[in-house]
Scaffold this motif. Structure first.
Motif, PDB file in Angstrom:
ATOM      1  N   ARG A  64      44.646  43.948  36.512  1.00  0.00           N
ATOM      2  CA  ARG A  64      45.445  43.835  37.738  1.00  0.00           C
ATOM      3  C   ARG A  64      46.195  45.143  37.963  1.00  0.00           C
ATOM      4  O   ARG A  64      46.792  45.691  37.042  1.00  0.00           O
ATOM      5  CB  ARG A  64      46.435  42.671  37.613  1.00  0.00           C
ATOM      6  N   ILE A  65      46.172  45.584  39.227  1.00  0.00           N
ATOM      7  CA  ILE A  65      46.779  46.865  39.592  1.00  0.00           C
ATOM      8  C   ILE A  65      48.120  46.614  40.288  1.00  0.00           C
ATOM      9  O   ILE A  65      48.247  45.702  41.113  1.00  0.00           O
ATOM     10  CB  ILE A  65      45.826  47.669  40.512  1.00  0.00           C
ATOM     11  N   CYS A  66      49.095  47.457  39.951  1.00  0.00           N
ATOM     12  CA  CYS A  66      50.418  47.337  40.576  1.00  0.00           C
ATOM     13  C   CYS A  66      50.375  47.934  41.985  1.00  0.00           C
ATOM     14  O   CYS A  66      50.032  49.101  42.166  1.00  0.00           O
ATOM     15  CB  CYS A  66      51.462  48.069  39.732  1.00  0.00           C
ATOM     16  N   LEU A  67      50.733  47.111  42.968  1.00  0.00           N
ATOM     17  CA  LEU A  67      50.812  47.559  44.363  1.00  0.00           C
ATOM     18  C   LEU A  67      52.164  47.150  44.946  1.00  0.00           C
ATOM     19  O   LEU A  67      52.732  46.130  44.552  1.00  0.00           O
ATOM     20  CB  LEU A  67      49.702  46.927  45.203  1.00  0.00           C
ATOM     21  N   VAL A  68      52.623  47.946  45.892  1.00  0.00           N
ATOM     22  CA  VAL A  68      53.864  47.624  46.600  1.00  0.00           C
ATOM     23  C   VAL A  68      53.568  47.494  48.093  1.00  0.00           C
ATOM     24  O   VAL A  68      52.675  48.160  48.619  1.00  0.00           O
ATOM     25  CB  VAL A  68      54.957  48.704  46.380  1.00  0.00           C
ATOM     26  N   ARG A  69      54.326  46.594  48.741  1.00  0.00           N
ATOM     27  CA  ARG A  69      54.203  46.470  50.188  1.00  0.00           C
ATOM     28  C   ARG A  69      55.316  47.295  50.818  1.00  0.00           C
ATOM     29  O   ARG A  69      56.489  47.155  50.465  1.00  0.00           O
ATOM     30  CB  ARG A  69      54.315  45.011  50.635  1.00  0.00           C
ATOM     31  N   ARG A  70      54.935  48.141  51.768  1.00  0.00           N
ATOM     32  CA  ARG A  70      55.851  49.135  52.311  1.00  0.00           C
ATOM     33  C   ARG A  70      56.818  48.507  53.307  1.00  0.00           C
ATOM     34  O   ARG A  70      56.418  47.756  54.185  1.00  0.00           O
ATOM     35  CB  ARG A  70      55.062  50.267  52.986  1.00  0.00           C
ATOM     36  N   LYS A  71      58.085  48.883  53.149  1.00  0.00           N
ATOM     37  CA  LYS A  71      59.113  48.347  54.037  1.00  0.00           C
ATOM     38  C   LYS A  71      59.252  49.188  55.309  1.00  0.00           C
ATOM     39  O   LYS A  71      59.635  48.681  56.347  1.00  0.00           O
ATOM     40  CB  LYS A  71      60.452  48.315  53.281  1.00  0.00           C
ATOM     41  N   PRO A 125      44.427  41.483  41.170  1.00  0.00           N
ATOM     42  CA  PRO A 125      43.079  41.746  40.634  1.00  0.00           C
ATOM     43  C   PRO A 125      42.337  42.743  41.524  1.00  0.00           C
ATOM     44  O   PRO A 125      42.430  42.665  42.762  1.00  0.00           O
ATOM     45  CB  PRO A 125      42.392  40.377  40.689  1.00  0.00           C
ATOM     46  N   LEU A 126      41.620  43.662  40.896  1.00  0.00           N
ATOM     47  CA  LEU A 126      40.938  44.697  41.679  1.00  0.00           C
ATOM     48  C   LEU A 126      39.864  44.119  42.593  1.00  0.00           C
ATOM     49  O   LEU A 126      39.484  44.753  43.584  1.00  0.00           O
ATOM     50  CB  LEU A 126      40.343  45.748  40.741  1.00  0.00           C
ATOM     51  N   ASP A 127      39.392  42.896  42.276  1.00  0.00           N
ATOM     52  CA  ASP A 127      38.409  42.289  43.172  1.00  0.00           C
ATOM     53  C   ASP A 127      39.056  41.345  44.188  1.00  0.00           C
ATOM     54  O   ASP A 127      38.365  40.679  44.942  1.00  0.00           O
ATOM     55  CB  ASP A 127      37.322  41.556  42.371  1.00  0.00           C
ATOM     56  N   GLN A 128      40.381  41.274  44.195  1.00  0.00           N
ATOM     57  CA  GLN A 128      41.085  40.434  45.178  1.00  0.00           C
ATOM     58  C   GLN A 128      42.363  41.139  45.618  1.00  0.00           C
ATOM     59  O   GLN A 128      43.461  40.619  45.463  1.00  0.00           O
ATOM     60  CB  GLN A 128      41.452  39.085  44.559  1.00  0.00           C
ATOM     61  N   ALA A 143      35.026  50.935  41.086  1.00  0.00           N
ATOM     62  CA  ALA A 143      33.713  51.416  40.646  1.00  0.00           C
ATOM     63  C   ALA A 143      33.608  51.394  39.118  1.00  0.00           C
ATOM     64  O   ALA A 143      32.534  51.114  38.576  1.00  0.00           O
ATOM     65  CB  ALA A 143      33.470  52.828  41.182  1.00  0.00           C
ATOM     66  N   GLU A 144      34.732  51.699  38.425  1.00  0.00           N
ATOM     67  CA  GLU A 144      34.724  51.639  36.959  1.00  0.00           C
ATOM     68  C   GLU A 144      34.366  50.241  36.468  1.00  0.00           C
ATOM     69  O   GLU A 144      33.930  50.073  35.329  1.00  0.00           O
ATOM     70  CB  GLU A 144      36.119  52.000  36.409  1.00  0.00           C
ATOM     71  N   ARG A 145      34.575  49.233  37.303  1.00  0.00           N
ATOM     72  CA  ARG A 145      34.331  47.842  36.923  1.00  0.00           C
ATOM     73  C   ARG A 145      33.122  47.245  37.662  1.00  0.00           C
ATOM     74  O   ARG A 145      32.952  46.019  37.696  1.00  0.00           O
ATOM     75  CB  ARG A 145      35.591  47.016  37.228  1.00  0.00           C
ATOM     76  N   GLY A 146      32.328  48.113  38.288  1.00  0.00           N
ATOM     77  CA  GLY A 146      31.124  47.647  38.955  1.00  0.00           C
ATOM     78  C   GLY A 146      31.360  46.960  40.281  1.00  0.00           C
ATOM     79  O   GLY A 146      30.487  46.251  40.789  1.00  0.00           O
ATOM     80  N   LEU A 147      32.545  47.177  40.859  1.00  0.00           N
ATOM     81  CA  LEU A 147      32.859  46.557  42.153  1.00  0.00           C
ATOM     82  C   LEU A 147      32.583  47.540  43.284  1.00  0.00           C
ATOM     83  O   LEU A 147      32.700  48.755  43.103  1.00  0.00           O
ATOM     84  CB  LEU A 147      34.337  46.143  42.189  1.00  0.00           C
TER      85      LEU A 147
END
Ligand SMILES: [Zn+2]
Length: 186
Positions: free
Chosen positions: A64-71, A154-157, A176-180
């Motif tokens: 799972r990748i850390c993402l932020v939603r921009r204010k 998740p990188l696929d979601q 791509a590293e995970r075949g997605l």
């Protein structure tokens, strides 16, 4: 990756000063270092337009990748990696650590450089972004500063839309590293 980086379409003349910021004389144009640049006939000031350096961080919990939603604009409400501009008096790694802390509440240790990208921050700002890998070492996950939401996805979601082409490219490389397949728009 797109064949032509949009940064090459930027026109530096759009951002040229008309008056000298030091002595207020109207600027002329002179060849300096291989290109015409705004120059002051009175005090010798030369305006060098440079890309703005920024830093972004790839922080993973398992897959799972850390993402932020921009204010705030640009791209308010959209998602990005923790990222921001480097201050004049800090180094690149310091900017990365600070942005993660400010936007996510987490303390991290930086790893290797994942990538360096040039690009355009909408509408027309030339940027150079150093993207670091990082590992969590402390803190508590909490959106703050210019992030209104933060999480690990998740990188696929992935949530969307992802705000910037550079960030879409990084996420596509991670996928791509995970075949997605790549994200749309990269
Ligand atoms: Zn001047």
């Amino acid at each position: 990756m797109s064949a032509v980086n949009p940064v090459t379409r930027l026109d530096p003349a759009v951002h040229a000063y008309r008056y000298c910021p030091h002595c207020r004389t109207e600027l002329g144009s002179r060849n300096e270092g291989g290109a015409p640049r705004p120059t002051c006939p009175s005090c010798g000031f030369v305006q060098y337009l440079s890309p703005a350096p920024g830093a972004a961080v790839v922080l993973l919990r398992a897959d799972r990748i850390c993402l932020v939603r921009r204010k705030y604009p640009p791209k308010a409400g959209q998602w990005s990696l923790p990222a921001g501009f480097q201050e004049y008096n800090e180094d690149s790694a310091g900017a990365a650590l600070r942005e993660v802390r400010e936007e996510t509440g987490l303390e991290v240790r930086l790893g290797e450089i994942f990538a360096v990208h040039t690009g355009v921050l909408p509408p027309d700002r030339s940027v150079l972004v150093v993207i670091y890998r990082a590992d969590e070492i402390g803190g508590r996950l909490q959106a703050a500063d210019d992030a209104e939401e933060v999480g690990f996805y998740p990188l696929d979601q992935l949530p969307g839309p992802i705000a910037f082409a550079i960030h879409r490219s990084v996420l596509s490389d991670l996928r791509a590293e995970r075949g997605l397949p790549p994200l749309k728009g990269t």
